[in-house]
Write an enzyme that holds these catalytic residues in place. Structure first.
Site, PDB file in Angstrom:
ATOM      1  N   ASP A   9     -75.252  48.849 -40.727  1.00  0.00           N
ATOM      2  CA  ASP A   9     -75.595  47.668 -41.513  1.00  0.00           C
ATOM      3  C   ASP A   9     -74.710  46.507 -41.048  1.00  0.00           C
ATOM      4  OD1 ASP A   9     -76.028  45.762 -43.464  1.00  0.00           O
ATOM      5  OD2 ASP A   9     -75.596  47.039 -45.178  1.00  0.00           O
ATOM      6  N   GLU A  42     -74.394  55.567 -44.212  1.00  0.00           N
ATOM      7  CA  GLU A  42     -74.481  54.169 -43.773  1.00  0.00           C
ATOM      8  C   GLU A  42     -73.094  53.553 -43.619  1.00  0.00           C
ATOM      9  OE1 GLU A  42     -77.367  51.917 -45.972  1.00  0.00           O
ATOM     10  OE2 GLU A  42     -76.404  50.008 -45.549  1.00  0.00           O
ATOM     11  N   GLY A  50     -80.789  45.038 -49.042  1.00  0.00           N
ATOM     12  CA  GLY A  50     -80.818  43.929 -49.997  1.00  0.00           C
ATOM     13  C   GLY A  50     -79.422  43.388 -50.193  1.00  0.00           C
ATOM     14  N   LYS A 110     -79.198  55.728 -53.496  1.00  0.00           N
ATOM     15  CA  LYS A 110     -78.113  55.450 -52.541  1.00  0.00           C
ATOM     16  C   LYS A 110     -76.816  55.333 -53.329  1.00  0.00           C
ATOM     17  CE  LYS A 110     -77.330  51.354 -50.273  1.00  0.00           C
ATOM     18  NZ  LYS A 110     -77.646  50.310 -49.279  1.00  0.00           N
ATOM     19  N   SER A 121     -79.535  51.744 -55.951  1.00  0.00           N
ATOM     20  CA  SER A 121     -78.223  51.837 -55.319  1.00  0.00           C
ATOM     21  C   SER A 121     -77.172  51.875 -56.421  1.00  0.00           C
ATOM     22  CB  SER A 121     -78.021  50.623 -54.408  1.00  0.00           C
ATOM     23  OG  SER A 121     -76.793  50.710 -53.755  1.00  0.00           O
ATOM     24  N   ASP A 146     -73.462  55.015 -48.652  1.00  0.00           N
ATOM     25  CA  ASP A 146     -73.109  53.778 -47.943  1.00  0.00           C
ATOM     26  C   ASP A 146     -71.613  53.536 -48.107  1.00  0.00           C
ATOM     27  OD1 ASP A 146     -72.871  51.274 -46.839  1.00  0.00           O
ATOM     28  OD2 ASP A 146     -74.332  50.292 -48.146  1.00  0.00           O
ATOM     29  N   LYS A 190     -81.371  43.459 -42.588  1.00  0.00           N
ATOM     30  CA  LYS A 190     -81.261  42.366 -43.559  1.00  0.00           C
ATOM     31  C   LYS A 190     -81.480  41.086 -42.767  1.00  0.00           C
ATOM     32  CE  LYS A 190     -77.992  44.796 -46.517  1.00  0.00           C
ATOM     33  NZ  LYS A 190     -76.557  45.076 -46.762  1.00  0.00           N
ATOM     34  N   LYS A 203     -72.824  54.320 -53.304  1.00  0.00           N
ATOM     35  CA  LYS A 203     -71.706  53.694 -52.600  1.00  0.00           C
ATOM     36  C   LYS A 203     -70.554  54.696 -52.590  1.00  0.00           C
ATOM     37  CE  LYS A 203     -73.498  49.563 -51.903  1.00  0.00           C
ATOM     38  NZ  LYS A 203     -73.732  48.992 -50.565  1.00  0.00           N
TER      39      LYS A 203
HETATM   40 MG    MG Z   1     -75.029  48.736 -46.583  1.00  0.00          MG
END
Ligand code: MG
Length: 376
Positions: free
Chosen positions: A245, A219, A297, A167, A141, A194, A269, A169
């Site tokens: 999420d 996401e 995570g 992934k 990520s 995300d 999660k 951000k």
């Molecule tokens: Mg997320």
């Protein structure tokens, strides 16, 4: 039968090796709470995996309060047949899922150790008709970067790793160009983004424009409470699933989101939904709705990641998860045994009893700011 004679809490501060930027800000250190539960002389450990107050309202301080004043007295005044009774025991405390999950994790650890059974083996008993895999792929990520050049440098640093998934951000102004730069560097690697709730409803057109970039998922672009905008976005995307999420803080919220068609993937999660038992229930709900899930995570140490690694072996985890090695985050870990990462990007579920680790008490005490023992 599980009875509990004492619980010790440790408030721990963990400086990060390097800052990680999301739309919630720069993460340069992490404060967490560890719970050490003692049952018939056997100890079990759990880690508060929250990272508030951006991601959720919970912080290490709120968890400390809720654990000390409410959850631990409840646990010490009862006996449990199984750890899966924890959600019912804690039901009188509204919210605070990360605090509840901390204590439940320690109870699972104790329960496994009392019978010499690993968490993975305990989970296997819940799925008698299937053989659970013993390891699951994990991706990388990449936090928000100050420039495309900085992103390209970061991508180049990752060349030596096998990456089952990248992934990114993202936030408004840091999405389209960053995605294209990543695609150029890694044309064949599955890529997701995300938003961590950084987008507003007015940004829907901007997000729809990402639909042709072959993303595995988008996401949580909108706020946790905004199922409506997520549903509208999902309806307009031809190819890309929306993943939720932050919105999914309970099994019931997930059911609302699924019945509303607000997403086609859920990030699980266990801390965010109140513990392992709820996470399993959420996983099973998604199976019923034919919705794949992936294992998120939260910058946990090996204490939290050991539990996540076993959970990620359940059958409906169909995307690589998030599980950065704790040594990369902090330069050390709070367990003595290293988590088992393979060269091809997979993390094994620990095979030892309980959650399968031996804590590094010296390291924990060196990082502890406050501790407290609560006896029955
Ligand atoms: Mg997320």
């Amino acid at each position: 039968m599980l009875t509990f004679e004492q619980v010790e809490l440790f408030q721990v501060r963990l400086p990060r090796v390097s800052a990680y930027r999301t739309s919630y800000g720069d993460h340069t250190w992490r404060e967490t709470v560890l719970a050490r539960v003692v049952s018939n002389g056997i100890e079990g450990w759990g880690e508060f995996s929250g990272d508030g107050p951006g991601f959720s309202y919970e912080t290490a301080q709120t968890a400390w309060h809720i654990l000390k004043d409410y959850l631990i007295p409840l646990l010490c005044s009862t006996q449990l047949e199984t750890p899966s009774m924890c959600p019912a025991l804690f039901a009188g405390v509204r919210g605070h899922p990360f605090a509840k999950a901390t204590l439940e994790a320690a109870v699972w650890d104790v329960a496994g150790k009392q019978t010499g059974t690993s968490l993975h083996a305990l989970l296997q008993r819940l799925y008698p008709d299937q053989t659970l895999r013993t390891k699951a792929p994990v991706g990388v990520s990449i936090g928000l970067q100050p420039s495309i050049f900085a992103l390209e440098v970061r991508l180049e640093q990752l060349r030596s790793f096998h990456l089952p998934r990248i992934k990114l951000k993202v936030r408004p102004g840091w999405d389209d160009a960053a995605i294209k730069a990543t695609r150029l560097a890694y044309p064949d690697t599955p890529l997701s983004v995300d938003g961590n709730s950084a987008y507003a409803r007015g940004d829907i057109d901007r997000l729809v424009a990402l639909d042709d970039l072959d993303l595995t998922m988008i996401e949580q672009p909108f706020g946790p409470d905004d199922l409506y905008s997520h549903r509208d976005l999902q309806a307009r995307l031809q190819h890309t699933p929306v993943c939720l999420d932050e919105s999914i803080h309970s099994v019931r919220t997930a059911e609302s989101a699924l019945r509303w068609h607000a997403c086609r993937v859920i990030n699980i999660k266990q801390g965010r939904v109140g513990g392992l038992t709820q996470a399993i229930e959420l996983h099973n709900l998604c199976v019923e709705h034919h919705i794949p899930v992936y294992a998120g995570g939260m910058f946990e140490t090996g204490i939290g990641k050991s539990l996540n690694a076993a959970l990620a072996c359940l059958p409906n985890f169909n995307f690589p998860g998030d599980a950065v090695p704790p040594e990369q985050l902090y330069g050390f870990d709070l367990i003595q045994n290293r988590l088992d990462y393979s060269d091809d990007g997979e993390l094994s579920a620990p095979s030892g009893p309980g959650l399968g680790f031996t804590v590094d008490l010296k390291q924990i005490k060196a990082r502890t700011q406050t501790s407290l023992i609560i006896r029955k």
